[in-house]
Design an enzyme around this catalytic site. Structure first.
Site, PDB file in Angstrom:
ATOM      1  N   LYS A  32     -11.610  -2.210  -4.147  1.00 12.98           N
ATOM      2  CA  LYS A  32     -12.433  -0.991  -4.177  1.00 12.98           C
ATOM      3  C   LYS A  32     -11.656   0.199  -4.703  1.00 12.98           C
ATOM      4  O   LYS A  32     -12.206   1.092  -5.325  1.00 12.98           O
ATOM      5  CB  LYS A  32     -12.867  -0.595  -2.757  1.00 12.98           C
ATOM      6  CG  LYS A  32     -13.695  -1.575  -2.033  1.00 12.98           C
ATOM      7  CD  LYS A  32     -14.101  -0.948  -0.692  1.00 12.98           C
ATOM      8  CE  LYS A  32     -14.223  -1.992   0.382  1.00 12.98           C
ATOM      9  NZ  LYS A  32     -12.999  -2.132   1.187  1.00 12.98           N
ATOM     10  N   LYS A  57       0.823  -1.219   0.000  1.00 18.26           N
ATOM     11  CA  LYS A  57       0.000   0.000   0.000  1.00 18.26           C
ATOM     12  C   LYS A  57       0.853   1.263   0.000  1.00 18.26           C
ATOM     13  O   LYS A  57       0.518   2.242  -0.646  1.00 18.26           O
ATOM     14  CB  LYS A  57      -0.968   0.006   1.188  1.00 18.26           C
ATOM     15  CG  LYS A  57      -2.089  -1.011   1.029  1.00 18.26           C
ATOM     16  CD  LYS A  57      -3.305  -0.645   1.857  1.00 18.26           C
ATOM     17  CE  LYS A  57      -4.468  -1.567   1.475  1.00 18.26           C
ATOM     18  NZ  LYS A  57      -5.716  -1.237   2.128  1.00 18.26           N
ATOM     19  N   LYS A  76      -5.807  -8.453  -7.274  1.00 16.33           N
ATOM     20  CA  LYS A  76      -7.103  -8.779  -6.668  1.00 16.33           C
ATOM     21  C   LYS A  76      -8.134  -7.701  -6.991  1.00 16.33           C
ATOM     22  O   LYS A  76      -7.777  -6.532  -7.200  1.00 16.33           O
ATOM     23  CB  LYS A  76      -6.970  -8.998  -5.162  1.00 16.33           C
ATOM     24  CG  LYS A  76      -6.830  -7.776  -4.318  1.00 16.33           C
ATOM     25  CD  LYS A  76      -7.094  -8.115  -2.846  1.00 16.33           C
ATOM     26  CE  LYS A  76      -7.142  -6.843  -2.037  1.00 16.33           C
ATOM     27  NZ  LYS A  76      -7.878  -6.912  -0.809  1.00 16.33           N
TER      28      LYS A  76
HETATM   29  N1  AQP Z   1     -10.684  -9.533  -4.235  1.00 13.84           N
HETATM   30  C1  AQP Z   1     -11.030 -10.107  -3.100  1.00 13.84           C
HETATM   31  N2  AQP Z   1     -11.265 -11.431  -3.056  1.00 13.84           N
HETATM   32  C2  AQP Z   1     -11.652 -12.032  -1.917  1.00 13.84           C
HETATM   33  N3  AQP Z   1     -11.827 -11.367  -0.746  1.00 13.84           N
HETATM   34  C3  AQP Z   1     -11.594 -10.046  -0.749  1.00 13.84           C
HETATM   35  N4  AQP Z   1     -11.674  -9.127   0.220  1.00 13.84           N
HETATM   36  C4  AQP Z   1     -11.348  -7.916  -0.279  1.00 13.84           C
HETATM   37  N5  AQP Z   1     -11.044  -8.022  -1.585  1.00 13.84           N
HETATM   38  C5  AQP Z   1     -11.196  -9.342  -1.912  1.00 13.84           C
HETATM   39  C6  AQP Z   1     -12.049  -9.430   1.604  1.00 13.84           C
HETATM   40  O1  AQP Z   1     -13.104  -8.563   1.978  1.00 13.84           O
HETATM   41  C7  AQP Z   1     -12.996  -8.291   3.371  1.00 13.84           C
HETATM   42  C8  AQP Z   1     -13.121  -6.831   3.608  1.00 13.84           C
HETATM   43  O2  AQP Z   1     -12.037  -6.175   2.969  1.00 13.84           O
HETATM   44  P1  AQP Z   1     -11.666  -4.685   3.319  1.00 13.84           P
HETATM   45  O3  AQP Z   1     -12.621  -3.800   2.673  1.00 13.84           O
HETATM   46  O4  AQP Z   1     -11.577  -4.512   4.780  1.00 13.84           O
HETATM   47  O5  AQP Z   1     -10.207  -4.452   2.794  1.00 13.84           O
HETATM   48  P2  AQP Z   1      -9.437  -4.899   1.539  1.00 13.84           P
HETATM   49  O6  AQP Z   1      -9.080  -6.333   1.631  1.00 13.84           O
HETATM   50  O7  AQP Z   1      -8.304  -3.947   1.456  1.00 13.84           O
HETATM   51  O8  AQP Z   1     -10.495  -4.704   0.361  1.00 13.84           O
HETATM   52  P3  AQP Z   1     -10.321  -3.863  -0.954  1.00 13.84           P
HETATM   53  O9  AQP Z   1     -11.561  -3.963  -1.732  1.00 13.84           O
HETATM   54  O10 AQP Z   1      -9.050  -4.222  -1.655  1.00 13.84           O
HETATM   55  O11 AQP Z   1     -10.267  -2.400  -0.404  1.00 13.84           O
HETATM   56  P4  AQP Z   1      -9.180  -1.267  -0.615  1.00 13.84           P
HETATM   57  O12 AQP Z   1      -9.137  -1.071  -2.097  1.00 13.84           O
HETATM   58  O13 AQP Z   1      -9.739  -0.101   0.121  1.00 13.84           O
HETATM   59  O14 AQP Z   1      -7.879  -1.775  -0.058  1.00 13.84           O
HETATM   60  C9  AQP Z   1     -11.657  -8.868   3.849  1.00 13.84           C
HETATM   61  O15 AQP Z   1     -11.901 -10.089   4.532  1.00 13.84           O
HETATM   62  C10 AQP Z   1     -10.911  -9.106   2.571  1.00 13.84           C
HETATM   63  O16 AQP Z   1     -10.011 -10.178   2.680  1.00 13.84           O
END
Ligand code: AQP
Length: 337
Positions: free
Chosen positions: A202, A116, A199
């Site tokens: 968001k 990040k 992956k």
């Molecule tokens: N692509 C993914 N596949 C499977 N699981 C996923 N999770 C996130 N992306 C995927 C799971 O969703 C839960 C909540 O995630 P989060 O919003 O707390 O943080 P993150 O993992 O950082 O999700 P994003 O979408 O990638 O957000 P940003 O872009 O803000 O960093 C977690 O259990 C995560 O594993």
């Protein structure tokens, strides 16, 4: 005779944008199922969200829409405790204590910080660096025994175990349990529709890379039709997906949404062109997400109701957190306030 208490699960999602299919298949769908066998706490993690800069109005809107999405997907606020992280001050208080337990060497090994912060490490917030300590506090504030996490969060959970162990041994207590990961579901990791090596996320700038839970049927159909693939037809067995990350991702999504194994999906579409498979995948995706989106839209028309549900959840969470925090404060030597 009293029934044995159910094991306690804690999990959270950050309100950093619209939830997407990866959040749904990797986390939320499982959270809904876990409500049957576990005592569940689910949290909209706004303290985590501000480790990277957020627009305040957008953060407020996303916090409500993520809560609506969780309710729309089937989180039952009577059976589970659904709340906003910043509404329970114990998260920040315990995180500070853990900042004083975790070692710099442990944090330096966290790959998510490296990913990040990227090349701009010196410019990253201190909050982003100590994010895993807050995550440990989130879980241990309720002495949760199980955390359903995506594969990407496994390292943070290891750190949580290190912190629990270190706290217990430093103070000669058995205050904290050793938390176990629950990695569930066939599509534990959903990848971007534009690049099978990244992956679905968001914060990825291209909206075409993900299916948002707020997308219309037409948007879902277009995104799946345009999803990157390769020219070969579908193989009859998952072994034929090796070195084909985009194809493997789409098969994995179909399998997860249809509650099938990738082998069953390959057998069903053996030799089919991707145009045929994508049409079936789009129909399945729309059918799975439409009820959630409909319910979410309905809930968002009454934000006051969402706030009431979240306030009730925060009260229940505070009641659970209070004795744990009191025990920790006493253990470290703070005077009672
Ligand atoms: N692509 C993914 N596949 C499977 N699981 C996923 N999770 C996130 N992306 C995927 C799971 O969703 C839960 C909540 O995630 P989060 O919003 O707390 O943080 P993150 O993992 O950082 O999700 P994003 O979408 O990638 O957000 P940003 O872009 O803000 O960093 C977690 O259990 C995560 O594993």
């Amino acid at each position: 005779m009293n029934a044995a208490p159910k094991p306690r699960v804690y999990s959270a999602v950050q309100p950093t944008g619209n939830l997407h299919l990866g959040n749904y298949l990797g986390a939320i769908k499982n959270w809904v199922d876990l409500q049957d066998g576990y005592d569940c706490l689910y949290n909209v993690a706004d303290l985590h969200a501000i480790t990277e800069q957020q627009d305040p109005a957008a953060l407020r809107a996303h916090t409500r829409s993520v809560a609506a999405c969780l309710l729309g997907a089937g989180i039952d606020p009577e059976r589970s405790i659904l709340f906003v992280q910043s509404h329970v001050s114990g998260h920040a208080e315990l995180a500070w204590i853990f900042n004083c337990v975790a070692r710099l060497g442990w944090l330096n090994r966290m790959t998510q910080f490296k990913d990040k912060a990227g090349k701009h490490r010196e410019n990253a917030s201190a909050g982003l660096y100590v994010y895993p300590n807050l995550m440990a506090a989130d879980i241990l504030l309720y002495k949760a025994s199980h955390v359903p996490v995506g594969e990407d969060q496994r390292q943070h959970l290891e750190l949580c175990r290190d912190i629990a162990q270190s706290f217990n041994s430093q103070y000669g207590t058995q205050t904290f349990p050793l938390v176990e990961p629950l990695i569930l579901g066939v599509a534990a990791r959903v990848m971007s529709l534009r690049d099978g090596s990244r992956k679905m996320s968001k914060s990825e700038p291209s909206d075409a890379s993900r299916i948002n839970l707020t997308d219309t049927a037409e948007q879902i159909q277009t995104k799946i039709r345009k999803a990157r693939t390769d020219p070969d037809p579908l193989p009859g067995a998952p072994g034929g997906l090796d070195a084909r990350p985009e194809a493997r991702n789409l098969v994995g999504i179909y399998a997860a949404l249809g509650n099938k194994t990738p082998a069953a999906v390959c057998a069903k579409f053996d030799g089919a062109q991707f145009s045929t498979f994508k049409e079936a995948l789009a129909d399945l995706t729309v059918a799975a997400l439409a009820p959630i989106t409909r319910e979410m839209d309905r809930l968002l028309r009454d934000p006051g109701h969402i706030d009431t549900v979240l306030a009730a959840g925060a009260e229940r969470a505070r009641d659970l957190a209070a004795p744990v925090l009191a025990e920790v404060k006493h253990t470290v030597g703070f005077l009672p306030g």
